[in-house]
Design an enzyme around this catalytic site. Structure first.
Site, mmCIF file in Angstrom:
data_model
loop_
_atom_site.group_PDB
_atom_site.id
_atom_site.type_symbol
_atom_site.label_atom_id
_atom_site.label_comp_id
_atom_site.label_asym_id
_atom_site.label_seq_id
_atom_site.Cartn_x
_atom_site.Cartn_y
_atom_site.Cartn_z
ATOM 1 N N LYS A 178 4.323 8.968 8.623
ATOM 2 C CA LYS A 178 4.080 8.384 9.944
ATOM 3 C C LYS A 178 5.044 8.886 11.023
ATOM 4 O O LYS A 178 4.884 10.006 11.469
ATOM 5 C CB LYS A 178 4.009 6.864 9.824
ATOM 6 C CG LYS A 178 2.839 6.466 8.888
ATOM 7 C CD LYS A 178 2.323 5.057 9.028
ATOM 8 C CE LYS A 178 0.981 4.933 8.321
ATOM 9 N NZ LYS A 178 0.972 4.177 7.086
ATOM 10 N N ASP B 152 9.287 2.732 -0.378
ATOM 11 C CA ASP B 152 8.291 3.358 0.482
ATOM 12 C C ASP B 152 8.577 2.965 1.930
ATOM 13 O O ASP B 152 8.373 1.824 2.337
ATOM 14 C CB ASP B 152 6.890 2.898 0.046
ATOM 15 C CG ASP B 152 5.777 3.557 0.869
ATOM 16 O OD1 ASP B 152 6.078 4.138 1.925
ATOM 17 O OD2 ASP B 152 4.615 3.471 0.439
ATOM 18 N N TYR C 2 0.858 -1.192 0.000
ATOM 19 C CA TYR C 2 0.000 0.000 0.000
ATOM 20 C C TYR C 2 0.888 1.234 0.000
ATOM 21 O O TYR C 2 1.844 1.317 0.774
ATOM 22 C CB TYR C 2 -0.897 0.000 1.242
ATOM 23 C CG TYR C 2 -1.795 1.216 1.358
ATOM 24 C CD1 TYR C 2 -2.834 1.421 0.452
ATOM 25 C CD2 TYR C 2 -1.614 2.151 2.374
ATOM 26 C CE1 TYR C 2 -3.667 2.537 0.566
ATOM 27 C CE2 TYR C 2 -2.443 3.255 2.495
ATOM 28 C CZ TYR C 2 -3.471 3.447 1.584
ATOM 29 O OH TYR C 2 -4.298 4.541 1.702
HETATM 30 C C1 LIG Z 1 0.367 4.658 5.698
HETATM 31 C C2 LIG Z 1 1.112 4.372 4.462
HETATM 32 C C3 LIG Z 1 1.034 5.216 3.339
HETATM 33 C C4 LIG Z 1 0.042 6.349 3.228
HETATM 34 O O1 LIG Z 1 0.276 7.352 4.145
HETATM 35 P P1 LIG Z 1 -0.944 8.355 4.516
HETATM 36 O O2 LIG Z 1 -0.304 9.373 5.387
HETATM 37 O O3 LIG Z 1 -1.979 7.517 5.186
HETATM 38 O O4 LIG Z 1 -1.446 8.915 3.221
HETATM 39 C C5 LIG Z 1 1.873 4.978 2.265
HETATM 40 N N1 LIG Z 1 2.727 3.938 2.289
HETATM 41 C C6 LIG Z 1 2.816 3.097 3.328
HETATM 42 C C7 LIG Z 1 3.809 1.988 3.297
HETATM 43 C C8 LIG Z 1 2.000 3.276 4.437
HETATM 44 O O5 LIG Z 1 2.077 2.400 5.453
#
Ligand SMILES: *Cc1c(COP(=O)(O)O)cnc(C)c1O
Length: 456
Positions: free
Chosen positions: A278, A246, A151
């Protein structure tokens, strides 16, 4: 599913708020997973949080194993972060001009990770979207490769499901995403080198970037097999594509240096671009993407690739992130490791004793508990993760909640700890596990007997 969670605990205030919320907010929530749809029952409306503990609208207390889905590395309402934020707020909350804390936070991120330059944004989604635009702008190519089960936020091009076969272009994963937004996206099974080689062999000169979670945490924790990220970096480089890692979830959490600290740092490679979010926002809306200076120099105003944001690098958010990272010392990561080891061992013991098929997987200090044994004793990709018994997890989740432990309301998530998870918090989790494991076992035997066709 019924309100099986509401048998003993008073949740009347949460229920009332949920009813009100649904009148004015779709599904009553600002992000879907919060609605408890995967586990049933009433979502708890949280009134306050401190350290490892959440307090809901009815005054119930829970040990928090979500930590805001990752950001709260130091626990809630950390006094030093609070003080830094209070001082920042007193200086005004947004200027639309460059500030001191954003420079300091950028320096801190550059010091810990392989990136030379960072651009701040407000969410992980925005960071992914911008990184992909930059990769396309730098390479002059259009195709993006991603892995099923990873994701990267709700970016149109990445809300994609695999097409009808390997190396075929993807189809939208949700209504509202036009086919044209995913027709340049290729979706592959995670940890599958042959699949990666096949798409690069066929489409290599059209691929702008491959984007992957540094260690997937959004299908439960699925660590890359040894050398997999290095293989991805080398394959991209050989084909002139950018490797985009990511680290929104893993960054400053899996280790002090993110997941890269567990592989690239010692193996001697770096992603071309890394996405952060995060933890680096310290509980505020802040995220970033960064990379090599020559790649980042394509970004406006230095270069031609446009990207901007009214609240990007917001002084309060970057102050919170900076305070958090400065306090995220080796001791914090050692604590996450040892508390995690204790919880993993206890979960394994309880689920084994109850006879519930399960698997615990880790990536650095991150871990999750799968309610499946996977295939050949591991969950290596999304197909394996999908073997999870979500019904057993729902029973487990509600038993834990009843015992004062707030797990993610989905079977496909990491369990997040913080430096504030002290002995009392960990003991509360350990005490709750045996009955929750028994509840999971019971849901499995109920299911088996209800599907039996032979007359008694
Ligand atoms: C949470 C998450 C996102 C998205 O971040 P948001 O601040 O919720 O838009 C993207 N990549 C990873 C791996 C994530 O865990």
């Amino acid at each position: 599913m019924t309100d099986i969670d509401d048998i003993d605990t008073d949740t009347s205030a949460s229920r009332g708020l949920y009813d009100r919320a649904r009148e004015v907010i779709p599904g009553g929530v600002s992000s879907p997973v919060r609605a408890f749809n995967a586990v049933g029952g009433t979502p708890r409306f949280i009134r306050s949080a401190a350290g490892a503990w959440l307090t809901d609208a009815d005054g119930n207390e829970y040990v928090d194993l979500i930590c805001s889905w990752g950001p709260m590395l130091l626990g809630h309402a950390h006094p030093e972060v609070q003080a830094a934020v209070a001082e920042a707020v007193a200086r005004g909350t947004s200027y639309g001009a460059p500030t001191i804390p954003e420079v300091e936070l950028a320096e801190e991120i550059v010091a810990r990770t392989p990136v030379d330059r960072v651009r701040f944004v407000s969410s992980g989604t925005e960071a992914s979207m911008s990184a992909i635009r930059l990769a396309r702008g730098v390479t002059g190519r259009d195709v993006v490769v991603k892995f099923a089960g990873c994701y990267h936020g709700h970016v149109d091009a990445l809300l994609a499901s695999a097409g009808s076969g390997l190396a075929t272009f993807a189809v939208p994963g949700t209504p509202g995403v036009p086919a044209s937004a995913t027709e340049l996206t290729l979706v592959l099974p995670y940890n599958d080198r042959a699949a990666v080689e096949a798409v690069f062999a066929e489409h290599g000169d059209r691929i702008a970037c491959l984007v992957t979670e540094a260690a997937p945490g959004n299908m439960g924790v699925v660590p890359p097999e040894p050398g997999f990220n290095q293989f991805l970096a080398e394959t991209c480089s050989r084909h002139g594509a950018l490797f985009v890692s990511d680290e929104v979830m893993t960054g400053f959490r899996a280790s002090k240096h993110g997941h890269w600290g567990l592989d690239g740092r010692s193996e001697g490679w770096a992603p071309d671009l890394t996405i952060f979010g995060k933890v680096m926002g310290g509980g505020f809306p802040a995220a970033a993407f960064g990379g090599r200076a020559d790649v980042m120099s394509h970004l406006a105003p230095e270069g031609p690739v446009y990207q901007a944001g009214t609240l990007s690098g917001n002084p309060v958010a970057t102050t919170a992130g900076l305070a958090t990272l400065r306090l995220a010392t080796d001791e914090v990561y050692d604590h996450l490791t040892s508390a995690g080891d204790t919880i993993k061992a206890a979960a394994t013991e309880a689920l084994t004793a109850a006879g519930v098929p399960h698997l615990v997987q880790s990536a650095g200090t991150m871990f999750s508990v799968f309610f499946t044994e996977g295939r050949d004793g591991a969950v290596r990709d999304f197909a394996d993760a999908s073997l999870t018994d979500a019904t057993a997890y729902a029973a487990f989740f509600h038993a834990m909640l009843e015992a004062g432990v707030y797990l993610p309301p989905s079977a496909y998530e990491a369990w997040f700890l913080s430096s504030a998870h002290d002995e009392r918090a960990v003991q509360t989790i350990l005490d709750a596990l045996p009955a929750a494991a028994a509840a999971a076992a019971q849901s499995q035997s109920r299911l088996q007997s209800s599907t039996k066709e032979t007359p008694q």
